[in-house]
Write a protein that holds these residues in place. Structure first.
Motif, PDB file in Angstrom:
ATOM      1  N   GLY A  48       0.815  -1.214   0.000  1.00 12.57           N
ATOM      2  CA  GLY A  48       0.000   0.000   0.000  1.00 12.57           C
ATOM      3  C   GLY A  48       0.846   1.260   0.000  1.00 12.57           C
ATOM      4  N   THR A  49       0.269   2.325  -0.558  1.00 15.99           N
ATOM      5  CA  THR A  49       0.937   3.634  -0.556  1.00 15.99           C
ATOM      6  C   THR A  49      -0.061   4.679  -0.050  1.00 15.99           C
ATOM      7  OG1 THR A  49       0.338   3.724  -2.887  1.00 15.99           O
ATOM      8  CG2 THR A  49       2.641   3.251  -2.390  1.00 15.99           C
ATOM      9  N   GLY A  50      -0.757   4.323   1.030  1.00 15.13           N
ATOM     10  CA  GLY A  50      -1.757   5.236   1.590  1.00 15.13           C
ATOM     11  C   GLY A  50      -1.247   5.913   2.853  1.00 15.13           C
ATOM     12  N   TRP A  51      -2.175   6.393   3.648  1.00 16.26           N
ATOM     13  CA  TRP A  51      -1.835   7.163   4.843  1.00 16.26           C
ATOM     14  C   TRP A  51      -0.941   6.394   5.805  1.00 16.26           C
ATOM     15  CZ3 TRP A  51      -2.353  12.116   6.240  1.00 16.26           C
ATOM     16  CH2 TRP A  51      -3.172  12.925   5.448  1.00 16.26           C
ATOM     17  N   GLY A  52      -1.286   5.129   6.071  1.00 13.69           N
ATOM     18  CA  GLY A  52      -0.534   4.345   7.053  1.00 13.69           C
ATOM     19  C   GLY A  52       0.872   4.042   6.569  1.00 13.69           C
ATOM     20  N   THR A  53       0.964   3.505   5.340  1.00 15.77           N
ATOM     21  CA  THR A  53       2.265   3.035   4.861  1.00 15.77           C
ATOM     22  C   THR A  53       3.201   4.190   4.475  1.00 15.77           C
ATOM     23  OG1 THR A  53       1.103   2.678   2.797  1.00 15.77           O
ATOM     24  CG2 THR A  53       1.569   0.733   4.105  1.00 15.77           C
ATOM     25  N   PHE A  78      -3.922  12.609  -0.882  1.00 16.23           N
ATOM     26  CA  PHE A  78      -4.367  13.340   0.306  1.00 16.23           C
ATOM     27  C   PHE A  78      -5.902  13.357   0.285  1.00 16.23           C
ATOM     28  CE2 PHE A  78      -5.274  17.198   2.763  1.00 16.23           C
ATOM     29  CZ  PHE A  78      -4.537  16.935   3.899  1.00 16.23           C
ATOM     30  N   THR A  79      -6.508  12.308   0.836  1.00 19.66           N
ATOM     31  CA  THR A  79      -7.961  12.091   0.735  1.00 19.66           C
ATOM     32  C   THR A  79      -8.838  13.221   1.297  1.00 19.66           C
ATOM     33  OG1 THR A  79      -7.708  10.693   2.671  1.00 19.66           O
ATOM     34  CG2 THR A  79      -7.982   9.583   0.550  1.00 19.66           C
ATOM     35  N   PRO A  80      -8.436  13.930   2.368  1.00 25.10           N
ATOM     36  CA  PRO A  80      -9.349  14.953   2.900  1.00 25.10           C
ATOM     37  C   PRO A  80      -9.779  16.004   1.878  1.00 25.10           C
ATOM     38  CG  PRO A  80      -7.645  14.501   4.499  1.00 25.10           C
ATOM     39  CD  PRO A  80      -7.277  13.738   3.261  1.00 25.10           C
ATOM     40  N   GLU A 116      -0.953  -5.256  -7.491  1.00 23.98           N
ATOM     41  CA  GLU A 116      -1.891  -5.516  -6.402  1.00 23.98           C
ATOM     42  C   GLU A 116      -1.482  -6.810  -5.726  1.00 23.98           C
ATOM     43  OE1 GLU A 116      -6.415  -5.994  -6.851  1.00 23.98           O
ATOM     44  OE2 GLU A 116      -5.884  -3.990  -7.582  1.00 23.98           O
ATOM     45  N   ALA A 117      -1.449  -6.828  -4.421  1.00 23.89           N
ATOM     46  CA  ALA A 117      -1.205  -8.100  -3.722  1.00 23.89           C
ATOM     47  C   ALA A 117      -2.491  -8.898  -3.834  1.00 23.89           C
ATOM     48  CB  ALA A 117      -0.860  -7.837  -2.276  1.00 23.89           C
ATOM     49  N   THR A 118      -2.409 -10.077  -4.457  1.00 24.44           N
ATOM     50  CA  THR A 118      -3.637 -10.854  -4.650  1.00 24.44           C
ATOM     51  C   THR A 118      -3.815 -11.892  -3.559  1.00 24.44           C
ATOM     52  OG1 THR A 118      -2.364 -12.230  -6.137  1.00 24.44           O
ATOM     53  CG2 THR A 118      -3.778 -10.572  -7.151  1.00 24.44           C
ATOM     54  N   GLY A 359      -3.842   1.214   9.570  1.00 25.48           N
ATOM     55  CA  GLY A 359      -4.886   1.943   8.847  1.00 25.48           C
ATOM     56  C   GLY A 359      -6.216   1.226   8.792  1.00 25.48           C
ATOM     57  N   ASP A 360      -6.949   1.481   7.717  1.00 27.17           N
ATOM     58  CA  ASP A 360      -8.334   1.006   7.604  1.00 27.17           C
ATOM     59  C   ASP A 360      -8.467  -0.516   7.564  1.00 27.17           C
ATOM     60  OD1 ASP A 360      -8.993   3.639   7.527  1.00 27.17           O
ATOM     61  OD2 ASP A 360      -9.855   3.637   5.507  1.00 27.17           O
ATOM     62  N   CYS A 361      -7.386  -1.230   7.223  1.00 31.05           N
ATOM     63  CA  CYS A 361      -7.507  -2.702   7.155  1.00 31.05           C
ATOM     64  C   CYS A 361      -7.225  -3.334   8.512  1.00 31.05           C
ATOM     65  CB  CYS A 361      -6.597  -3.278   6.081  1.00 31.05           C
ATOM     66  SG  CYS A 361      -4.853  -3.076   6.421  1.00 31.05           S
ATOM     67  N   ALA A 367     -11.383   4.720  14.994  1.00 34.93           N
ATOM     68  CA  ALA A 367     -12.153   4.955  13.763  1.00 34.93           C
ATOM     69  C   ALA A 367     -11.224   4.827  12.557  1.00 34.93           C
ATOM     70  CB  ALA A 367     -12.748   6.359  13.812  1.00 34.93           C
ATOM     71  N   PRO A 368     -11.773   4.397  11.417  1.00 32.73           N
ATOM     72  CA  PRO A 368     -10.921   4.283  10.224  1.00 32.73           C
ATOM     73  C   PRO A 368     -10.658   5.655   9.597  1.00 32.73           C
ATOM     74  CG  PRO A 368     -13.152   3.579   9.719  1.00 32.73           C
ATOM     75  CD  PRO A 368     -13.157   3.996  11.156  1.00 32.73           C
ATOM     76  N   THR A 369      -9.721   6.377  10.165  1.00 30.37           N
ATOM     77  CA  THR A 369      -9.424   7.721   9.634  1.00 30.37           C
ATOM     78  C   THR A 369      -7.953   7.850   9.258  1.00 30.37           C
ATOM     79  OG1 THR A 369      -8.867   8.624  11.794  1.00 30.37           O
ATOM     80  CG2 THR A 369     -11.173   8.799  11.135  1.00 30.37           C
ATOM     81  N   ALA A 370      -7.666   8.919   8.498  1.00 29.30           N
ATOM     82  CA  ALA A 370      -6.297   9.200   8.078  1.00 29.30           C
ATOM     83  C   ALA A 370      -5.418   9.481   9.303  1.00 29.30           C
ATOM     84  CB  ALA A 370      -6.309  10.418   7.159  1.00 29.30           C
ATOM     85  N   GLN A 371      -6.014  10.167  10.246  1.00 30.44           N
ATOM     86  CA  GLN A 371      -5.296  10.530  11.464  1.00 30.44           C
ATOM     87  C   GLN A 371      -4.764   9.286  12.199  1.00 30.44           C
ATOM     88  OE1 GLN A 371      -6.697  13.075  15.208  1.00 30.44           O
ATOM     89  NE2 GLN A 371      -8.071  13.196  13.512  1.00 30.44           N
ATOM     90  N   ALA A 476      -5.690  24.070   8.358  1.00 29.70           N
ATOM     91  CA  ALA A 476      -5.249  22.783   8.919  1.00 29.70           C
ATOM     92  C   ALA A 476      -4.915  21.817   7.791  1.00 29.70           C
ATOM     93  CB  ALA A 476      -6.347  22.202   9.810  1.00 29.70           C
ATOM     94  N   TYR A 477      -5.808  21.703   6.798  1.00 30.98           N
ATOM     95  CA  TYR A 477      -5.547  20.733   5.727  1.00 30.98           C
ATOM     96  C   TYR A 477      -4.408  21.173   4.825  1.00 30.98           C
ATOM     97  CZ  TYR A 477      -9.249  17.626   7.167  1.00 30.98           C
ATOM     98  OH  TYR A 477     -10.002  16.736   7.882  1.00 30.98           O
ATOM     99  N   LEU A 478      -4.264  22.499   4.659  1.00 28.23           N
ATOM    100  CA  LEU A 478      -3.148  22.975   3.845  1.00 28.23           C
ATOM    101  C   LEU A 478      -1.824  22.587   4.514  1.00 28.23           C
ATOM    102  CD1 LEU A 478      -2.721  24.556   1.245  1.00 28.23           C
ATOM    103  CD2 LEU A 478      -2.437  26.599   2.619  1.00 28.23           C
TER     104      LEU A 478
END
Ligand code: FAD
Ligand code: NAI
Length: 507
Positions: A48-53, A78-80, A116-118, A359-361, A367-371, A476-478
């Motif tokens: 993954g290349t998302g918030w957690g990783t 940056f999903t927000p 994708e990891a299958t 993260g979300d997994c 809660a499943p959030t970016a934070q 904040a988001y900037l």
């Protein structure tokens, strides 16, 4: 005198900002020389290349491991600010950061495979990866062995098996979802303006339905109504009386994670903005032109209502990805897990050795959030850096003990002192505690230049909503954007949208 000081301070801060940006630009163009992979080191595979990783990769000392990153997305998103991309307030590339930039700035070489990891074979310690991109080479599938594995593949869109959702609705999770929504909004507007279109069909085409009153649905509804009020109705005045945004939510209120006063504020603000909220309305079926929803009538009885739509955006939360479900089925300790991989306080997947999830997994009671994902990733980086230091100190201690056995009596004393020093270092390094999440608060944009915020302040909570909160939301988001480049691009987009309006051309 005061003005002179104010002027000096402004001058200094402008100088400092210019210096900072110049350094960032220089740094971007001058990545360091990287050391090559060392076969004696452990293989750390990151999915993954998302918030957690990405948060893990940012802080990880890559010299300690042979790091391999596998993800179908070669950028961090940056999903927000993604809801802003659906209407063109922000261009999608402004909130994307290429993973190659991030990895090229690490001290040691990190391999990246766009795949994708299958499947994860937990017993054999192998990740099976497949290139799902349009252009394929001779090799499309491969096996990647690991000593250590971090799973940060996020979640997929929940549909609860409701018929027709996948075929007819748009989701809002990835860049291509936002692009699809942007195209479909304009398609609905242009089709509604087609010669001889009937009034009923015009109303249907211009009915924008959002299912799910969580923050994704609320933010999107707010952005869409802004687009209509500020731009669309100016450029296409004929749609003025028929364009309509409806937010459908199964529960009695929207934004359940926010405090009661902010829920009420959001609902009254939506009313002022002419966004209709349909609570206690659960969608059961979706066709190409209408949704069927179970509604609660004023007398308490239930009934089914058909709601015609032109655009349908589905934002009803997260579901577990197949690769994660499959791994859960291989580990007996995960038999009762439903929402993702259950992890302990060190983010280790329960029942598995040397596999971590973020993260979300991962299910860690947050809660499943970016934070949450970002803090978990940063924690893992600290943990792995510490583990590598521990390994190095233990190896040195083994060497010193061997030396001590063959040393002369006067040398032995010196070696013993060195061993004691290593032991002290080891104790200090091993002091890393369990993961503890620090909640900074929740923020959401609700349209018409208003936002709501539940912000943690010392041990209390401050709830606020309105235009000042919107300015806070923006800053904040900037400041949280991944890079200076992202920050500058987002600022330009905001200015561009303000001065020239959003682009209404359909790509
Ligand atoms: P993600 O960031 O989703 O990353 C998952 C990564 O795994 C991606 O790179 C993906 O390509 C990759 N991947 C997927 N499948 C595979 C596979 N099979 N093999 C390998 N890699 C794979 N949270 C907040 O705290 N504040 C907000 O304001 C906020 N706004 C949001 C707005 C929107 C529109 C959305 C959709 C979410 C928002 N969130 C927000 C939630 C936040 O984005 C998620 O909680 C966060 O992205 C989770 O991070 P993650 O690392 O677990 O997963
Ligand atoms: P969510 O899970 O927060 O909300 C989904 C909503 O859809 C729920 O209120 C649910 O009752 C409703 N729903 C489910 N099925 C339905 C049906 N059939 N008909 C009608 N309504 C139905 O999902 P969301 O908004 O996608 O968020 C996912 C995660 O990302 C959450 O943890 C959220 O906190 C986070 N996030 C945070 C943001 C922020 O902090 N600003 C912005 C966006 C997401």
């Amino acid at each position: 005198r005061f003005l002179r000081w104010a002027w000096r301070l402004t001058y200094l801060s402008v100088l400092a900002s210019v210096g900072y940006v110049s350094y960032q630009v220089y740094d971007l163009h001058h990545p360091p020389d990287q050391t090559d992979p060392d076969p004696s080191k452990k293989n750390l595979v990151i999915l993954g290349t998302g918030w957690g990783t990405v948060s893990l990769l940012k802080k990880l000392d890559t010299e300690n491991y042979n790091v391999v990153v596998v993800s179908p997305r070669n950028y961090f998103l940056f999903t927000p600010l993604l809801p802003s991309c659906t209407v063109g307030t922000i261009e999608h590339r402004s909130i994307m950061e290429p993973i190659r930039n991030i990895l090229r700035h690490k001290k040691a070489n990190v391999k990246y495979y766009e795949a994708e990891a299958t499947k994860i074979d937990y017993e054999k310690r192998i990740v099976y990866a497949k290139d799902e991109s349009e252009i394929k080479g001779d090799v499309m599938e491969t096996e990647i062995p690991f000593d250590m594995l971090v799973i940060g593949v996020g979640a997929e869109n929940a549909t609860f098996g409701i018929p027709g959702v996948r075929e007819h609705a748009c989701f809002l999770k990835e860049v291509n979802d936002a692009q699809k929504i942007r195209k479909q909004i304009m398609d609905c507007v242009e089709t509604a303006s087609f010669k001889d279109q009937s009034p009923d069909e015009i109303r249907r085409l211009l009915h924008m339905v959002v299912v799910g009153g969580g923050p994704t649905g609320v933010e999107f509804a707010g952005e869409l109504q802004d687009f209509f009020m500020e731009d669309l109705q100016k450029w296409v005045p004929s749609i003025k009386d028929s364009f309509h945004v409806t937010l459908v939510e199964a529960l009695p209120n929207v934004l359940p994670m926010f405090s009661k006063q902010l829920i009420e504020y959001t609902e009254s603000s939506f009313k002022e903005e002419h966004i209709e909220i349909r609570t206690k309305t659960m969608v059961k079926n979706v066709t190409d032109k209408y949704i069927e929803a179970e509604i609660q009538k004023p007398d308490g009885s239930k009934g089914i209502e058909k709601i015609p739509y032109g655009l349908l955006v589905w934002a009803t939360g997260n579901a577990v990805r197949p690769v994660v479900k499959d791994l859960m089925s291989q580990i007996p300790a995960q038999a009762k897990a439903r929402r993702g991989l259950e992890v302990n306080e060190y983010m280790v997947v329960n029942g598995a050795e040397n596999i971590w999830a973020v993260g979300d997994c991962a299910v860690a009671n947050y809660a499943p959030t970016a934070q949450v994902a970002a803090q978990e990733g940063a924690f893992l980086a600290r943990l792995f850096n510490t583990m590598a230091k521990t390994d190095a100190i233990e190896a040195e201690m083994r060497e010193l003990s061997a030396k001590q056995a063959n040393a002369k009596p006067d040398e032995r004393k010196v070696i013993l002192e060195e061993i004691n020093e290593r032991q002290r270092q080891l104790r200090r390094v091993k002091q890393i505690g369990a993961f503890s999440y620090s909640h900074q608060g929740s923020l959401a944009y609700i349209g018409a230049e208003k936002a709501v915020a539940d912000v943690s302040w010392f041990s209390g909570n401050i709830a606020s909503g309105g235009t000042m909160t919107y300015l806070f939301w923006k800053s904040a988001y900037l400041s949280m954007c991944f890079s200076t480049r992202n920050r500058i691009l987002v600022c330009f987009d905001w200015v561009k949208a303000k001065f020239f309006g959003r682009d209404v051309s359909r790509e």
